[in-house]
Design a protein around this motif. Structure first.
Motif, PDB file in Angstrom:
ATOM      1  N   THR A 105      11.763  28.725  17.792  1.00 10.86           N
ATOM      2  CA  THR A 105      10.762  29.699  18.236  1.00 10.86           C
ATOM      3  C   THR A 105       9.603  29.663  17.247  1.00 10.86           C
ATOM      4  N   LYS A 106       8.371  29.667  17.749  1.00 13.38           N
ATOM      5  CA  LYS A 106       7.196  29.464  16.900  1.00 13.38           C
ATOM      6  C   LYS A 106       6.395  30.743  16.727  1.00 13.38           C
ATOM      7  N   GLY A 107       5.865  30.956  15.517  1.00 11.20           N
ATOM      8  CA  GLY A 107       5.003  32.090  15.229  1.00 11.20           C
ATOM      9  C   GLY A 107       4.034  31.741  14.118  1.00 11.20           C
ATOM     10  N   ASP A 108       3.341  32.779  13.586  1.00  5.60           N
ATOM     11  CA  ASP A 108       2.332  32.576  12.547  1.00  5.60           C
ATOM     12  C   ASP A 108       2.769  33.060  11.167  1.00  5.60           C
ATOM     13  N   ALA A 119       0.371  31.041   8.535  1.00  4.28           N
ATOM     14  CA  ALA A 119       0.969  29.707   8.583  1.00  4.28           C
ATOM     15  C   ALA A 119       1.618  29.529   9.946  1.00  4.28           C
ATOM     16  N   THR A 120       2.021  28.314  10.221  1.00  2.00           N
ATOM     17  CA  THR A 120       2.825  28.042  11.402  1.00  2.00           C
ATOM     18  C   THR A 120       4.288  28.046  10.991  1.00  2.00           C
ATOM     19  N   VAL A 121       5.085  28.828  11.699  1.00  4.08           N
ATOM     20  CA  VAL A 121       6.492  28.972  11.337  1.00  4.08           C
ATOM     21  C   VAL A 121       7.346  28.719  12.575  1.00  4.08           C
ATOM     22  N   LYS A 122       8.433  27.967  12.394  1.00  5.30           N
ATOM     23  CA  LYS A 122       9.408  27.741  13.451  1.00  5.30           C
ATOM     24  C   LYS A 122      10.781  28.180  12.952  1.00  5.30           C
ATOM     25  N   LEU A 159      20.659  29.842  10.056  1.00  2.00           N
ATOM     26  CA  LEU A 159      19.294  29.950  10.573  1.00  2.00           C
ATOM     27  C   LEU A 159      18.388  29.152   9.642  1.00  2.00           C
ATOM     28  N   ILE A 160      17.532  28.310  10.231  1.00  2.40           N
ATOM     29  CA  ILE A 160      16.585  27.510   9.460  1.00  2.40           C
ATOM     30  C   ILE A 160      15.161  27.879   9.874  1.00  2.40           C
ATOM     31  N   SER A 161      14.319  28.174   8.893  1.00  2.20           N
ATOM     32  CA  SER A 161      12.907  28.411   9.178  1.00  2.20           C
ATOM     33  C   SER A 161      12.069  27.323   8.508  1.00  2.20           C
ATOM     34  N   LYS A 162      11.103  26.808   9.250  1.00  2.00           N
ATOM     35  CA  LYS A 162      10.171  25.803   8.727  1.00  2.00           C
ATOM     36  C   LYS A 162       8.777  26.422   8.674  1.00  2.00           C
ATOM     37  N   TYR A 163       8.254  26.518   7.466  1.00  2.00           N
ATOM     38  CA  TYR A 163       6.968  27.149   7.199  1.00  2.00           C
ATOM     39  C   TYR A 163       5.960  26.051   6.864  1.00  2.00           C
ATOM     40  N   THR A 164       4.862  25.971   7.625  1.00  2.30           N
ATOM     41  CA  THR A 164       3.833  24.958   7.385  1.00  2.30           C
ATOM     42  C   THR A 164       2.482  25.626   7.246  1.00  2.30           C
TER      43      THR A 164
END
Length: 285
Positions: A105-108, A119-122, A159-164
């Motif tokens: 799921t994608k957010g900011d 940022a872009t976060v998934k 749970l894994i979050s990817k922060y870009t």
């Protein structure tokens, strides 16, 4: 996981012995395969969400808004290995091991992460479950409807979050990526399914089912497992306080921060709920 997989062949042996003893006691009665193993795959969508994990920004300076992004960890795919036994043609029991792999799921913006607010976060979740269940069937031969009701024990929720973050205001522009893992604790819940077995031969069945599952999980810890700036590994530059967090029910807001220890964050409850369609094959033993 190893203990669960060890238990499955033990259960298979026990059921086989039981079936053999039954045949010896009543040799005049034609033996029927009551024990089976099944392998299945499925995919589904989330049926519940958390509302405090992701946010989305919109607007511009002076007229900016922030919106909650619902995060449902139940959208994804699953694979299941199960062993079951029919006590008669209407009632049975099953023990399954299921692996769920979630879609992101994608957010900011995301909580519990270091870095800039924009940022872009998934976020995605995975869950390995053990599911003991009760089976009820119509008792028909070639096309046999059934229902299954089970208790879900999520042994390894993650749970894994990817922060870009891409910052074009610096010279040169900067790219930062942070991967954060949430882990620990056990997810508990239930499953309910309705499906149909299709007889292919005396030993092989195909099945199609609609399954609903719901469980909740409160992670005990989080840890940054990857931190890069412009592709360069910077994980070693972070302190323990920046990299790790322990989730607690009561947080001390006073006192001195010890950068050599994990920080404390308030505990959160995250749902793993799915409505999925599963297909697979059953082998009678």
């Amino acid at each position: 996981m190893k203990k669960t997989l060890f238990f499955i062949p033990v259960l298979l042996i026990a059921f086989s012995v039981l079936a053999q003893e039954t045949q010896v006691i009543n040799p005049q009665k034609k033996s029927k395969q009551k024990l089976y193993i099944s392998i299945g795959l499925g995919g589904g969508i989330s049926t519940s969400s958390a509302f405090d994990l992701l946010y989305k920004y919109s607007g511009n300076a002076g007229n900016e808004t922030i919106t909650i992004v619902p995060v449902g960890l139940g959208s994804g795919f699953n694979g299941t290995l199960a062993v079951g036994y029919w006590f008669n043609k209407y009632i049975g029991a099953e023990l399954a091991v299921s692996e769920f792999l979630g879609l992101p799921t994608k957010g900011d913006s995301v909580v519990h992460l270091i870095g800039a607010s924009r940022a872009t976060v998934k976020i995605r979740g995975d869950l390995l479950s053990v599911i003991p269940s009760v089976l009820i069937s119509a008792g028909l031969d070639k096309i046999n409807p059934y229902a299954r009701f089970g208790f879900l024990i999520g042994a390894l929720p993650n749970l894994i979050s990817k922060y870009t973050m891409d910052n074009s205001t610096t010279d040169p522009p900067e790219n930062k990526q942070i991967y954060n893992s949430y882990y620990g604790g056990v997810a508990l819940g239930y499953t309910a399914a309705g499906g149909v077995n299709f007889k292919i031969s005396s030993l092989i069945l195909l099945y199609v089912e609609l399954q609903f599952s719901h469980s909740t999980w409160s992670p005990n810890h989080s840890q940054i497992i990857k931190y890069t700036v412009d592709g360069e590994d910077r994980l070693s530059e972070l302190t323990t306080w920046q990299k790790e967090a322990d989730f607690v029910s009561k947080k001390n807001v006073n006192g001195t921060i010890d950068m050599t220890q994990p920080r404390q964050e308030l505990r959160k409850t995250i749902p793993f709920s799915t409505a999925s369609i599963n297909i697979g094959i059953k082998f009678k033993l």
